[in-house]
Design an enzyme around this catalytic site. Sequence first.
Site, PDB file in Angstrom:
ATOM      1  N   ASP A  17      11.717  22.211  94.476  1.00 33.32           N
ATOM      2  CA  ASP A  17      12.717  21.169  94.719  1.00 33.32           C
ATOM      3  C   ASP A  17      13.162  21.117  96.177  1.00 33.32           C
ATOM      4  OD1 ASP A  17      12.790  20.825  91.855  1.00 33.32           O
ATOM      5  OD2 ASP A  17      14.153  22.544  91.760  1.00 33.32           O
ATOM      6  N   GLU A 183      14.929  12.561  87.975  1.00 38.49           N
ATOM      7  CA  GLU A 183      15.690  13.658  88.567  1.00 38.49           C
ATOM      8  C   GLU A 183      15.649  13.534  90.081  1.00 38.49           C
ATOM      9  OE1 GLU A 183      13.834  17.254  87.228  1.00 38.49           O
ATOM     10  OE2 GLU A 183      14.771  17.160  85.256  1.00 38.49           O
TER      11      GLU A 183
END
Length: 189
Positions: A17, A183
């Site tokens: 991420d 997301e």
Amino acid sequence: TGAGRYINPVLFADYSDPDVICADGRYYMTASSFNALPGLPVLVSDDLVNWTLVHYALPHIGEESYRLAPQHARGVWAPAIRRHGGFFYIFYAMPDEGVYRVRAADPLGPWEPPVRLLSAKGLIDPCPFWDEDGGAWVVHAYARSRIGIKSFLGAFPMDEEGTRATGPDRLIYNGLGTQPTIEGPKVYR
């Protein structure tokens, strides 16, 4: 390898991420650290290829449960690094505890201790946004594993220093019809 060529992967580690910004011609990156400590790695690059790990913005997680035993699938998820008002900020979520931020005048540190803006279960992937009208917001996603919903994005207002939410969290996007998982929202002007 020279002559503008390089070999993938450019990072020989798992930086899940990642989020990157450019400030004064240098690139700064952070990434999820989950329950591993120190957390929130800070990497620097001049060319987006050659990266150097220079610091960790989170030496420890202060919540009691993290001192008692390993907390697998918990901890720091999907941070966002931004620069605003003379500070570098990293916003991150701990999906069982809430949304936090750390900040530093220099991305190489030292970083201030974490501040929890909002206590909430299931909020993930926060990204701050400071608007030209003086408003400040955090946009985020939701973790189905924690609250039973996903593919929605939410936002809540915050004070300019990122120390507290100043209003309720609201759903701002429903992706159920076209995105089975949405997301990692980012907001840019």
